[in-house]
Motif scaffolding. Structure first.
Motif, short mmCIF file in Angstrom:
data_model
loop_
_atom_site.label_atom_id
_atom_site.label_comp_id
_atom_site.label_asym_id
_atom_site.label_seq_id
_atom_site.Cartn_x
_atom_site.Cartn_y
_atom_site.Cartn_z
N GLY A 114 0.83 -1.21 0.00
CA GLY A 114 0.00 0.00 0.00
C GLY A 114 0.86 1.25 0.00
N THR A 115 0.18 2.37 0.18
CA THR A 115 0.87 3.65 0.30
C THR A 115 1.04 3.99 1.78
OG1 THR A 115 -1.24 4.85 0.23
CG2 THR A 115 -0.09 4.50 -1.87
N TRP A 116 2.05 4.83 2.05
CA TRP A 116 2.28 5.24 3.43
C TRP A 116 2.26 6.77 3.49
CZ3 TRP A 116 2.17 3.20 8.13
CH2 TRP A 116 2.69 3.93 9.19
N ASP A 118 1.02 10.72 3.00
CA ASP A 118 0.54 11.52 1.87
C ASP A 118 1.65 11.98 0.93
OD1 ASP A 118 -2.09 11.39 2.90
OD2 ASP A 118 -1.66 13.07 4.25
N ALA A 145 -4.28 2.08 1.76
CA ALA A 145 -3.77 3.37 2.24
C ALA A 145 -3.47 3.27 3.73
CB ALA A 145 -4.77 4.48 1.97
N SER A 147 -1.40 5.08 7.15
CA SER A 147 -0.75 6.27 7.70
C SER A 147 -0.59 6.08 9.20
CB SER A 147 -1.56 7.54 7.41
OG SER A 147 -2.82 7.49 8.05
N SER A 176 -8.21 1.12 3.96
CA SER A 176 -7.22 2.01 4.56
C SER A 176 -7.21 1.81 6.07
CB SER A 176 -7.50 3.48 4.21
OG SER A 176 -8.62 3.96 4.91
N THR A 178 -5.70 3.96 9.49
CA THR A 178 -5.08 5.19 9.97
C THR A 178 -4.79 5.07 11.46
OG1 THR A 178 -6.26 6.52 8.33
CG2 THR A 178 -5.36 7.68 10.24
#
Length: 259
Positions: A114-116, A118, A145, A147, A176, A178
């Motif tokens: 995934g992305t970490w 922004d 997503a 974070s 996602s 968070t």
């Protein structure tokens, strides 16, 4: 007199030994600088035959090869390893010499999950954050997503895997996860629903919160006239739900008592 002769012999032997060492060192240096030991081949392989999906000749030539110095004998293997680990998508590299003028480099690629945050970084299935072409990662898989605070990457990944198992009981998966700077957890699921779980440091307590929701979730869905936009589990004796309405109408929030 005898003492002086002995001392002179010792000095002569020491000087002879020193000259001999210099000659040997010069000879060795001359030999290792011969053209036959100039690196002619750097062989790059993956840890498995299908391991290299994103590392290619172009990226290696542009990112790694210009940083390599020396020949078969003088090349610093740690520096070579570092040069290859600076290539996008490379997680780990190991280097071996191959007589008389080759190096074999074995690469382990990141597998994006995934992305970490922004800023366009990626996180791997091993919990490593790295920078690479986002479009290439999106071609491989649907990216989750993620974070969280710096240093929490592996904790967030571990919790994602737990969420995936817990919500999987009702055929939902996280899109996602968070982990806020205030250490509060929230999850967006693949049905569009967001679940707020709040500041929970204890893993068993977090699971208990999710279990409460999973017990009543089928009933909530069955009784809902509209899709559920969010569920807030931060209440000690209940929860609050927000329903999604067609565009132009107001959203409705409903509180539910002790669960």
């Amino acid at each position: 007199m005898w003492h002086d002769v002995k001392m002179m012999n010792n000095i002569a032997n020491a000087l002879f030994g020193l000259v001999l060492l210099v000659l040997i060192a010069s000879g060795v240096w001359w030999v290792i600088q011969r053209p036959m030991f100039t690196l002619s081949t750097i062989k790059v392989v993956g840890v498995t035959p299908q391991a290299l999906r994103h590392v290619n000749v172009v990226t290696i030539k542009n990112s790694a090869l210009p940083k390599i110095r020396g020949n078969f004998f003088t090349a610093n293997l740690d520096a070579v390893r570092g040069a290859f680990e600076s290539v996008p998508w490379v997680r780990k590299a190991s280097v071996q010499r191959e007589w008389p003028n080759k190096l074999t480099v074995t690469l382990d690629e990141h597998v994006a999950l995934g992305t970490w945050g922004d800023d366009g970084r990626l996180i791997s299935v091993a919990g490593d954050v790295f920078t690479a072409n986002l479009a290439e990662a999106e071609d491989d898989t649907d990216l989750i997503a993620f974070s969280g605070p710096d240093g929490s990457e592996k904790e967030v990944l571990t919790q994602y895997l737990a969420f995936k198992e817990w919500f999987g009981r009702v055929n939902l998966t996280p899109d996602s996860v968070t982990y806020s700077p205030r250490y509060a957890w929230s999850v967006n699921l693949n049905n569009g629903m967001r679940v707020e779980l709040g500041r929970i440091q204890d893993g068993s307590t977090l699971k208990s919160q999710v279990d409460k929701l999973m017990m009543i979730y089928p009933k909530l869905v069955a009784n809902a006239q509209d899709s559920i936009e969010s569920v807030d589990m931060r209440y000690p004796n209940g929860l609050a739900m927000r329903y999604a309405h067609p565009q132009g109408s107001k959203k409705q929030t409903k509180a539910i008592g002790k669960t």
